[in-house]
Design a protein around this motif. Structure first.
Motif, PDB file in Angstrom:
ATOM      1  N   PRO A  33      58.276  84.657 107.200  1.00 42.16           N
ATOM      2  CA  PRO A  33      58.687  84.311 105.833  1.00 42.16           C
ATOM      3  C   PRO A  33      60.007  83.542 105.836  1.00 42.16           C
ATOM      4  O   PRO A  33      60.848  83.720 106.735  1.00 42.16           O
ATOM      5  CB  PRO A  33      58.846  85.675 105.145  1.00 42.16           C
ATOM      6  N   PHE A  91      65.621  79.255 101.519  1.00 41.30           N
ATOM      7  CA  PHE A  91      65.326  78.861 100.139  1.00 41.30           C
ATOM      8  C   PHE A  91      66.478  78.077  99.519  1.00 41.30           C
ATOM      9  O   PHE A  91      66.259  77.128  98.756  1.00 41.30           O
ATOM     10  CB  PHE A  91      64.997  80.092  99.291  1.00 41.30           C
ATOM     11  N   VAL A 147      58.700  75.308  94.704  1.00 44.28           N
ATOM     12  CA  VAL A 147      58.447  76.021  95.951  1.00 44.28           C
ATOM     13  C   VAL A 147      57.627  77.254  95.603  1.00 44.28           C
ATOM     14  O   VAL A 147      58.017  78.042  94.735  1.00 44.28           O
ATOM     15  CB  VAL A 147      59.765  76.395  96.660  1.00 44.28           C
ATOM     16  N   ASP A 196      55.191  80.653  96.740  1.00 45.07           N
ATOM     17  CA  ASP A 196      54.772  81.640  97.726  1.00 45.07           C
ATOM     18  C   ASP A 196      53.258  81.555  97.917  1.00 45.07           C
ATOM     19  O   ASP A 196      52.493  81.570  96.944  1.00 45.07           O
ATOM     20  CB  ASP A 196      55.173  83.039  97.264  1.00 45.07           C
ATOM     21  N   GLU A 252      51.223  79.511 107.678  1.00 44.58           N
ATOM     22  CA  GLU A 252      52.158  79.173 106.604  1.00 44.58           C
ATOM     23  C   GLU A 252      52.370  80.367 105.680  1.00 44.58           C
ATOM     24  O   GLU A 252      51.467  81.191 105.486  1.00 44.58           O
ATOM     25  CB  GLU A 252      51.641  77.970 105.792  1.00 44.58           C
ATOM     26  N   THR A 253      53.553  80.478 105.096  1.00 44.63           N
ATOM     27  CA  THR A 253      53.837  81.518 104.113  1.00 44.63           C
ATOM     28  C   THR A 253      54.301  80.923 102.789  1.00 44.63           C
ATOM     29  O   THR A 253      54.390  81.644 101.786  1.00 44.63           O
ATOM     30  CB  THR A 253      54.933  82.480 104.619  1.00 44.63           C
ATOM     31  N   CYS A 254      54.581  79.637 102.783  1.00 44.50           N
ATOM     32  CA  CYS A 254      55.172  79.012 101.602  1.00 44.50           C
ATOM     33  C   CYS A 254      54.717  77.558 101.513  1.00 44.50           C
ATOM     34  O   CYS A 254      54.443  76.920 102.536  1.00 44.50           O
ATOM     35  CB  CYS A 254      56.696  79.086 101.714  1.00 44.50           C
ATOM     36  N   TYR A 255      54.624  77.060 100.304  1.00 44.11           N
ATOM     37  CA  TYR A 255      54.282  75.662 100.064  1.00 44.11           C
ATOM     38  C   TYR A 255      55.316  75.035  99.130  1.00 44.11           C
ATOM     39  O   TYR A 255      55.923  75.723  98.296  1.00 44.11           O
ATOM     40  CB  TYR A 255      52.912  75.530  99.403  1.00 44.11           C
TER      41      TYR A 255
END
Length: 270
Positions: free
Chosen positions: A18, A24, A46, A48, A62-65
């Motif tokens: 993560p 972030f 952004v 989740d 992947e954990t985030c876009y």
């Protein structure tokens, strides 16, 4: 920036960790800088992956876009491509991997997460995170299938005065680094739809064109997004070299091959 453009590669295999609060904050700074010179607002978010059910069969770990949306106004595809590539290059500079995805994602979930209005469109999104140490078998196969590391020769993309006179790097003078950055730009299916004609008494104007090989979709003309990416490469390298670029739209009336259309001109002030 020329070095960043040369080093950049699309990342489809992530380490699965993560993002941290520091990550972030860094991404928020990148979003803040993801502007464009065409006066078109591009709204980045952004997202989740798990909580929004975001996924792509092309991506592992992947954990985030990060995604962006834009209103369907004049030059929206060009502005979107410019802003999104600026985002991706800045992300790379801070150690994040990205890859632009248009078709290979569950679009309905992405558009719901982006809260699209009827007059907005989300042409592409990207996973964002730290690249895994090794590419997945899937990623290696995709890169081979796309010819991801290949690019058309300089003199098939760039011309002097007309489309009848190919331009060689050795003859492009101070524009060589800028045009080489354009040549290296990523594009959908690696089709490289940009063409450019160098004109002007002092070779100070570059007219950009789109060589269309794909049909429009509900997302708009995705190859115009690609041309916007190429324009970002041209402009960002120019800025780093202390060269000013003015974007204008005034068709010079140069005869064009089939399926080639004028997009925009760049006036270069050295």
């Amino acid at each position: 920036m020329p070095e960043a453009i040369k080093a950049r590669r699309s990342v489809r295999t992530f380490d699965g960790n993560p993002l941290t609060s520091d990550d972030f904050h860094a991404i928020a700074d990148i979003v803040e800088d993801a502007c464009n010179p065409f006066g078109v607002g591009v709204d980045f978010r952004v997202l989740d992956a798990a909580s929004n059910n975001l996924k792509s069969p092309a991506i592992v770990g992947e954990t985030c876009y990060a995604a962006a949306k834009v209103h369907r106004v004049k030059n929206f595809e060009i502005a979107f491509g410019y802003a999104f590539e600026r985002f991706c290059l800045q992300a790379q500079a801070k150690g994040f991997g990205t890859v632009m995805l248009a078709a290979s994602l569950n679009r309905e979930a992405f558009e719901r997460a982006m809260e699209l209005s009827p007059d907005e469109v989300m042409p592409v999104a990207t996973p964002i995170g730290r690249a895994a140490e090794k590419q997945s078998v899937r990623e290696r196969a995709m890169r081979r299938a796309l010819g991801a590391d290949g690019r058309l020769p300089f003199d098939e993309l760039f011309f002097r005065g007309s489309f009848y006179t190919p331009l060689a790097p050795v003859d492009s003078g101070a524009l060589e680094l800028l045009l080489e950055a354009v040549r290296l730009a990523p594009s959908a299916g690696n089709k490289q739809p940009w063409r450019a004609v160098v004109a002007g008494d002092d070779a100070n104007t570059v007219h950009f064109y789109e060589a269309r090989s794909m049909k429009d979709s509900p997302l708009g003309d995705i190859q115009k997004v690609d041309v916007g990416i190429a324009l970002a490469h041209f402009d960002l390298v120019a800025q780093e070299l202390g060269i000013s670029v003015e974007f204008v739209q005034s068709d010079p009336g140069i005869a064009v091959p089939d399926n080639v259309a004028y997009i925009m001109s760049c006036k270069v002030v050295r």
